[in-house]
Design an enzyme around this catalytic site. Sequence first.
Site, short mmCIF file in Angstrom:
data_model
loop_
_atom_site.label_atom_id
_atom_site.label_comp_id
_atom_site.label_asym_id
_atom_site.label_seq_id
_atom_site.Cartn_x
_atom_site.Cartn_y
_atom_site.Cartn_z
N CYS A 4 13.59 -44.82 16.89
CA CYS A 4 14.42 -45.33 17.99
C CYS A 4 15.27 -46.51 17.51
O CYS A 4 14.74 -47.51 17.02
CB CYS A 4 13.51 -45.76 19.15
SG CYS A 4 14.38 -46.64 20.45
N GLY A 93 24.66 -38.81 29.97
CA GLY A 93 25.32 -39.55 28.90
C GLY A 93 24.44 -40.56 28.20
O GLY A 93 24.95 -41.42 27.46
N HIS A 100 17.83 -49.06 28.98
CA HIS A 100 18.72 -50.23 28.84
C HIS A 100 19.71 -50.27 29.98
O HIS A 100 20.10 -49.24 30.52
CB HIS A 100 19.46 -50.21 27.50
CG HIS A 100 20.21 -48.94 27.22
ND1 HIS A 100 19.58 -47.79 26.79
CD2 HIS A 100 21.52 -48.63 27.32
CE1 HIS A 100 20.48 -46.83 26.63
NE2 HIS A 100 21.67 -47.30 26.95
N HIS A 102 23.53 -51.56 30.82
CA HIS A 102 24.81 -52.03 30.29
C HIS A 102 25.35 -53.07 31.27
O HIS A 102 25.40 -52.81 32.48
CB HIS A 102 25.84 -50.90 30.25
CG HIS A 102 25.50 -49.75 29.35
ND1 HIS A 102 26.15 -49.53 28.15
CD2 HIS A 102 24.61 -48.74 29.47
CE1 HIS A 102 25.67 -48.41 27.60
NE2 HIS A 102 24.73 -47.92 28.37
P1 5GP Z 1 23.76 -44.91 26.36
O1 5GP Z 1 24.84 -43.88 26.19
O2 5GP Z 1 22.46 -44.46 25.74
O3 5GP Z 1 23.62 -45.39 27.77
O4 5GP Z 1 24.26 -46.18 25.58
C1 5GP Z 1 23.90 -46.48 24.26
C2 5GP Z 1 24.79 -47.60 23.80
O5 5GP Z 1 24.24 -48.11 22.61
C3 5GP Z 1 26.23 -47.16 23.49
O6 5GP Z 1 27.14 -47.90 24.30
C4 5GP Z 1 26.38 -47.49 21.99
O7 5GP Z 1 27.65 -47.99 21.65
C5 5GP Z 1 25.27 -48.51 21.74
N1 5GP Z 1 24.71 -48.48 20.40
C6 5GP Z 1 24.32 -47.38 19.70
N2 5GP Z 1 23.84 -47.74 18.50
C7 5GP Z 1 23.92 -49.10 18.44
C8 5GP Z 1 23.56 -50.07 17.45
O8 5GP Z 1 23.08 -49.76 16.36
N3 5GP Z 1 23.80 -51.37 17.74
C9 5GP Z 1 24.35 -51.76 18.93
N4 5GP Z 1 24.55 -53.06 19.09
N5 5GP Z 1 24.68 -50.88 19.89
C10 5GP Z 1 24.47 -49.57 19.65
ZN ZN Z 2 12.64 -47.65 21.49
#
Ligand code: 5GP
Ligand code: ZN
Length: 115
Positions: A4, A93, A100, A102
């Site tokens: 992860c 998405g 998490h 945003h």
């Molecule tokens: P999700 O689509 O799962 O809601 O959002 C995942 C977020 O994690 C995306 O906005 C993506 O840009 C961010 N993300 C993915 N990998 C990394 C990483 O290695 N470091 C950081 N800081 N953000 C990440």
């Molecule tokens: Zn995790």
Amino acid sequence: MDDCIFCKIIKGEIPSKKVFEDKDIVAFNDINPKAPVHVLVVPKKHIESLANVDAANKDLLGKLLIAVSEIARKTNVDKSGYKVVANNGEGAGQLVLHLHFHILGGWMSKPHWQV
Ligand code: 5GP
Ligand code: ZN
């Protein structure tokens, strides 16, 4: 969870720009920001999404939302306005399967970014 990305960030195995940390929660700048301010607020405990929580997680969920509010103040988006988004499940998405929130904001200072 070994594979992860967010667990690796929490353990310090992947670098990140942290904006907040306490014993239960870490928050860092999104690597691919979709807004002038884009912070991810993450519990240190690996929980996949809001689809995997129940009353046993109520303290942590309360702390996460209070952290969201504090981080919004700290990043100066509290007065100008911000969105809080949680994608739950790949069909919505969610790319990183570790819960998490945003925080997205800062459009008033950078109007060329679209809300
Ligand atoms: P999700 O689509 O799962 O809601 O959002 C995942 C977020 O994690 C995306 O906005 C993506 O840009 C961010 N993300 C993915 N990998 C990394 C990483 O290695 N470091 C950081 N800081 N953000 C990440
Ligand atoms: Zn995790």
